[in-house]
Scaffold this active site. Sequence first.
Site, mmCIF file in Angstrom:
data_model
loop_
_atom_site.group_PDB
_atom_site.id
_atom_site.type_symbol
_atom_site.label_atom_id
_atom_site.label_comp_id
_atom_site.label_asym_id
_atom_site.label_seq_id
_atom_site.Cartn_x
_atom_site.Cartn_y
_atom_site.Cartn_z
ATOM 1 N N ASP A 130 46.483 36.851 48.144
ATOM 2 C CA ASP A 130 45.823 37.174 46.197
ATOM 3 C C ASP A 130 43.929 36.214 46.301
ATOM 4 O O ASP A 130 43.174 35.427 47.046
ATOM 5 C CB ASP A 130 46.427 35.887 45.974
ATOM 6 C CG ASP A 130 45.655 37.203 44.584
ATOM 7 O OD1 ASP A 130 44.945 37.318 44.640
ATOM 8 O OD2 ASP A 130 46.776 37.116 43.164
ATOM 9 N N ASN A 159 37.642 45.708 48.796
ATOM 10 C CA ASN A 159 38.072 46.875 48.578
ATOM 11 C C ASN A 159 39.189 46.175 47.282
ATOM 12 O O ASN A 159 39.138 47.134 46.248
ATOM 13 C CB ASN A 159 39.164 47.429 49.719
ATOM 14 C CG ASN A 159 39.789 48.788 48.166
ATOM 15 O OD1 ASN A 159 38.846 50.259 48.590
ATOM 16 N ND2 ASN A 159 40.361 48.606 48.574
ATOM 17 N N TYR A 173 35.603 46.071 33.580
ATOM 18 C CA TYR A 173 35.331 46.767 34.747
ATOM 19 C C TYR A 173 34.623 46.753 35.230
ATOM 20 O O TYR A 173 33.447 47.121 36.614
ATOM 21 C CB TYR A 173 37.170 47.707 35.662
ATOM 22 C CG TYR A 173 36.539 47.911 36.238
ATOM 23 C CD1 TYR A 173 37.531 47.525 37.352
ATOM 24 C CD2 TYR A 173 36.217 49.757 36.879
ATOM 25 C CE1 TYR A 173 37.735 48.519 38.430
ATOM 26 C CE2 TYR A 173 37.073 50.088 37.778
ATOM 27 C CZ TYR A 173 36.961 49.591 39.406
ATOM 28 O OH TYR A 173 37.088 50.568 40.154
ATOM 29 N N ALA A 217 31.337 46.608 34.565
ATOM 30 C CA ALA A 217 29.948 45.979 34.641
ATOM 31 C C ALA A 217 30.284 44.964 36.269
ATOM 32 O O ALA A 217 29.587 44.279 36.668
ATOM 33 C CB ALA A 217 30.440 44.639 33.394
#
Length: 243
Positions: free
Chosen positions: A51, A78, A144, A146
């Site tokens: 994670d 990504n 998201y 920003a």
Amino acid sequence: MVVTGGGTGIGRATARAFAERGDRVLVVGRTAATLAGTAELHPGIRVLVADVTEPDAPDRIADAAVSALGGLDVLVNNAAAMGYRPLAALDRAEAERQLHTNLLAPVLLTRAALPHLAERSGTVVNIGSAGALGLRSWPDNGLYGAAKAGLDFLTRTWAVELAPRGIRVVGLAPGVTDTRADPDPADADPEQAAFLKQIAARTPSGRVARPEEIAWWVVQLTRPEAAYANGLVVPVDGGLSLT
């Protein structure tokens, strides 16, 4: 190559695109099963369950890349987390989840990778979003957007900071992409299908993107022939951000 968020969608397509041209790739994600699916039939792909928001993740990923691949020449940031909700409905946990995944994780991972990237005059590719370009707004998805706009700013800044070390930093801003494993499953989410249809109707190209189309651009930006491109963010969205 290291590709985060490599278990599905754009990350999976990117890892496979690198592998199909003969590169060795480490794909990183939270779910072993989806990572295994990415690596299936691609012997050049290695997997790491991690994670990106965990405190030890940056060093684990960088060390695993050197161990599995012998070095690190491309880092594709990504991995992403999205959650549609207006400001009034946004709680701290959700805000931290999005900001950590979309912005802080790429910062910390890129920092951990710097010595290895410098050894190979490597390239960092930050995956942003065409929805966060320019002066556009994004109601109900502001955090998201920003974070992705911040990642674009970091792309430009790091390009200047890291050029003396031989490291290039570029960005890609994909438009809406159909990341479903099967575009027409019997149990398709009708809301998602309706959303994709709506976006396709608004897009000058008349459709949404396929993950493989976005992956093609990632690969091209890392090729030696692209060595003079530094600090740019390339929108690949069928022209939607121009409307």
